[in-house]
Design a protein around this motif. Structure first.
Motif, PDB file in Angstrom:
ATOM      1  N   VAL A   9     104.183  65.494  45.184  1.00  0.00           N
ATOM      2  CA  VAL A   9     104.963  66.462  44.215  1.00  0.00           C
ATOM      3  C   VAL A   9     104.599  67.914  44.644  1.00  0.00           C
ATOM      4  O   VAL A   9     105.317  68.574  44.285  1.00  0.00           O
ATOM      5  N   PHE A  10     103.321  68.066  44.995  1.00  0.00           N
ATOM      6  CA  PHE A  10     103.030  69.395  45.402  1.00  0.00           C
ATOM      7  C   PHE A  10     103.970  69.955  46.686  1.00  0.00           C
ATOM      8  O   PHE A  10     104.372  70.927  46.506  1.00  0.00           O
ATOM      9  N   ASP A  11     104.022  69.142  47.645  1.00  0.00           N
ATOM     10  CA  ASP A  11     104.724  69.564  48.924  1.00  0.00           C
ATOM     11  C   ASP A  11     106.259  69.592  48.539  1.00  0.00           C
ATOM     12  O   ASP A  11     106.854  70.487  49.190  1.00  0.00           O
ATOM     13  N   THR A  12     106.851  68.755  47.626  1.00  0.00           N
ATOM     14  CA  THR A  12     108.094  68.846  47.346  1.00  0.00           C
ATOM     15  C   THR A  12     108.510  69.910  46.380  1.00  0.00           C
ATOM     16  O   THR A  12     109.632  70.682  46.557  1.00  0.00           O
ATOM     17  N   ILE A  13     107.678  70.255  45.275  1.00  0.00           N
ATOM     18  CA  ILE A  13     108.082  71.298  44.378  1.00  0.00           C
ATOM     19  C   ILE A  13     107.445  72.504  44.713  1.00  0.00           C
ATOM     20  O   ILE A  13     108.107  73.704  44.449  1.00  0.00           O
ATOM     21  N   PHE A  14     106.264  72.750  45.054  1.00  0.00           N
ATOM     22  CA  PHE A  14     105.310  73.893  45.124  1.00  0.00           C
ATOM     23  C   PHE A  14     105.252  74.442  46.214  1.00  0.00           C
ATOM     24  O   PHE A  14     104.839  75.869  46.596  1.00  0.00           O
ATOM     25  N   HIS A  15     105.506  73.692  47.501  1.00  0.00           N
ATOM     26  CA  HIS A  15     105.428  74.179  48.869  1.00  0.00           C
ATOM     27  C   HIS A  15     106.461  74.979  49.080  1.00  0.00           C
ATOM     28  O   HIS A  15     107.649  74.729  48.864  1.00  0.00           O
TER      29      HIS A  15
END
Length: 225
Positions: A9-15
């Protein structure tokens, strides 16, 4: 499983690069499958992007549910107080049920943890579930903005190309200052769009049904003008 889902989730949306390993593999898999099914049918192929989006969100939820179910399963049924009208045999289905209830924050109260640490598992999963919901909504809003700007830029380029075809006058045939302003504006927006697509690579797979909205097909024609 839970950590894999949260990291993705972090890598997809916020990275900044939008490079989720799980989501990237799922998106490419859905795209290849839809290409095989659709053939040359653009209407069917246009469903690849939305289907990939739903698949990624569903996979995140399944990973979290399964992860917490495996945490809860060894403690059934001794670690829980069960309502009188509920039958619990300690199987994986009971753990999956409780995990889904926790994730969606329904809180039926038919199965209640009694252990010291088990009582914290439910609230933690509920917080993660709310986080997944928020992340999904944020992703939708981000993706909508990227697709809307891509559609707007593509349509403007299409109108410019139509004007060139109608008048027979390309950019070299108009005043240099006007041509420079047009190119500067289009270049700035194209660079911004490129950065947005790097951050949201799933937008590549939202196949437009109208050629006027297909930016990769219009840019070569613009360069030729």
């Amino acid at each position: 499983m839970v950590l894999v889902a949260l990291r993705d989730v972090f890598d997809t949306i916020f990275h900044p690069q939008g490079r989720g390993v799980v989501s990237g593999a799922l998106i490419r898999g859905v795209w290849r499958a839809m290409r095989g099914v659709a053939g040359g049918n653009h209407a069917v192929l246009s469903l690849a992007g939305p289907l990939a989006f739903i698949t990624v969100l569903a996979t995140w939820g399944v990973l979290v549910i399964l992860g917490f179910a495996l945490i809860l399963w060894p403690h059934f049924p001794e670690g829980f107080a069960v309502a009188d009208n509920v039958t619990v045999d300690g199987g994986l289905d009971d753990a999956l049920y409780l995990s889904m209830v926790n994730l969606t924050s329904l809180g039926y109260g038919d199965i209640v943890p009694t252990g010291e640490l088990l009582r914290f598992v439910g609230p933690i999963e509920t917080l993660i579930g709310l986080g997944l919901l928020t992340a999904g909504i944020s992703w939708i809003l981000l993706l909508y903005r990227v697709l809307s700007e891509a559609r707007s830029l593509s349509h403007e380029i299409s109108l410019l190309l139509d004007a060139v075809d109608t008048t027979g006058i390309g950019l070299p045939g108009i005043e240099p200052q006007v041509a420079a302003r047009i190119l500067a504006d289009l270049t700035t927006r194209a660079v911004t769009m490129r950065d947005d697509l790097v951050h949201s690579p799933i937008a590549y797979y939202f196949h437009p049904g109208d050629r006027r909205h297909a930016l990769p097909l219009l840019l070569p024609d613009l360069i030729a003008v």
